[in-house]
Design an enzyme around this catalytic site. Sequence first.
Site, PDB file in Angstrom:
ATOM      1  N   ALA A   1      -8.306   4.142   0.713  1.00  0.00           N
ATOM      2  CA  ALA A   1      -7.955   2.918  -0.007  1.00  0.00           C
ATOM      3  C   ALA A   1      -8.634   2.894  -1.371  1.00  0.00           C
ATOM      4  O   ALA A   1      -8.024   2.512  -2.375  1.00  0.00           O
ATOM      5  CB  ALA A   1      -8.348   1.690   0.816  1.00  0.00           C
ATOM      6  N   ASP A   2      -9.892   3.293  -1.423  1.00  0.00           N
ATOM      7  CA  ASP A   2     -10.596   3.406  -2.698  1.00  0.00           C
ATOM      8  C   ASP A   2      -9.952   4.458  -3.596  1.00  0.00           C
ATOM      9  O   ASP A   2      -9.714   4.224  -4.792  1.00  0.00           O
ATOM     10  CB  ASP A   2     -12.059   3.794  -2.456  1.00  0.00           C
ATOM     11  CG  ASP A   2     -12.937   2.604  -2.131  1.00  0.00           C
ATOM     12  OD1 ASP A   2     -12.787   1.561  -2.773  1.00  0.00           O
ATOM     13  OD2 ASP A   2     -13.787   2.722  -1.234  1.00  0.00           O
TER      14      ASP A   2
END
Length: 401
Positions: free
Chosen positions: A174-175
């Site tokens: 997600a990052d």
Amino acid sequence: MSALPPGALNGLKVLDLTRVLAGPTCTQMLGDLGAEVIKIERPGAGDDTRGFAPPYVPNTRESAYFVGVNRNKKSVTLDIAKPEGQAVIHKLLGECDILVENFKVGALAKYGLGWGELKDKYPRLIYCSITGFGQTGPYAPRPGYDALIQAMGGVMSITGEIEGEPQKVGVPVADLFSGLYGCIGILAAVNHRHATGQGQRIDIGMLDTSVAWLANQASNFIATGENPKRLGNQHPNIVPYQVFPTQDGYIVLSVGNDPTFERFCKLTGQEALLQDERFATNAARVGNRQLVTDTLTPVMKSRTTKDWVAALEAAKIGCGPINTLKDVFADPQVQARGVIVEMDHASGERVQVIANPVRLSATPPSYRSAAPVLGQHTEEVLAGLGMGAAEIAKLRADGIA
């Protein structure tokens, strides 16, 4: 002075107000492509990931995590909560093309450094904000963390064994995706500014990006209204496309279409399956997933992984071993592509980093400087703004720099 190596973004200057992973991923990509990146860090502490250790880079006290996502950046220590620090930021903004930040929504506005406060003063500025939930919506004020976003974005619900608990992906995707989407937005904004002379705001929400990369699983849901089920290591739309046990381990078998399945059956002596309507087409195999798995498992157990890879590759059937990271970095293809780069570090040691995977023929990524030690470039950058030694020393003495 020698010329800079060719870089697609040479001449662009980035003010980096990011930390941890999503933002630094974005700004490292910009730096690799030639931009000058000035990373602002808290005096005495720096980016949180400087403390995400062990492991450390060998023979140093530098966090391996930090070193992996902060090359091609200059570290300047500056307390932006103080007016004197904010004044320095404004001097930098007078020279910078791009600002990237991943503070909580509204945090920089308190210091007069939000988009609303800067857009009129610096009309050419490209301002990229990366947050957990974006600048609008009921969740906008919430902090965002990778595992939290993986949970809320749906990927955990479709990852894991069929009867097991939901699983997050083994790296902070997600990052990483948020950082890369941020970089894409910045590049689009740079092109727009070339045409119009105007900067703009880029609003990246980690939840937005996580929903975007649900890809075929999201499309499957939209088409059917049914929640996809966890399938372990199987593909929701293609069978057989999964992990199978072998005589001595495991292998991924990727049979992407019916002609490939026909070659697979002929290679393995399973031609009779081609006359069985339950196996004849991919749609039939998806509908009889468990039967296909149960039928092929003993077949795949009959040879070693190495033997299968050799035989399947010769028949042009997708397959691969399940490598550990030690296996990955010893792989001849990985080594041939030069995925590890050595760089000189301020500690006096040579550090190893993962190469940028974007291979450009005319303006390739460059590796100009390893991740900086905290505040390594403070004097250099401040002096470049016209600040004298006494002024810089006072900022130091007052805890501003």
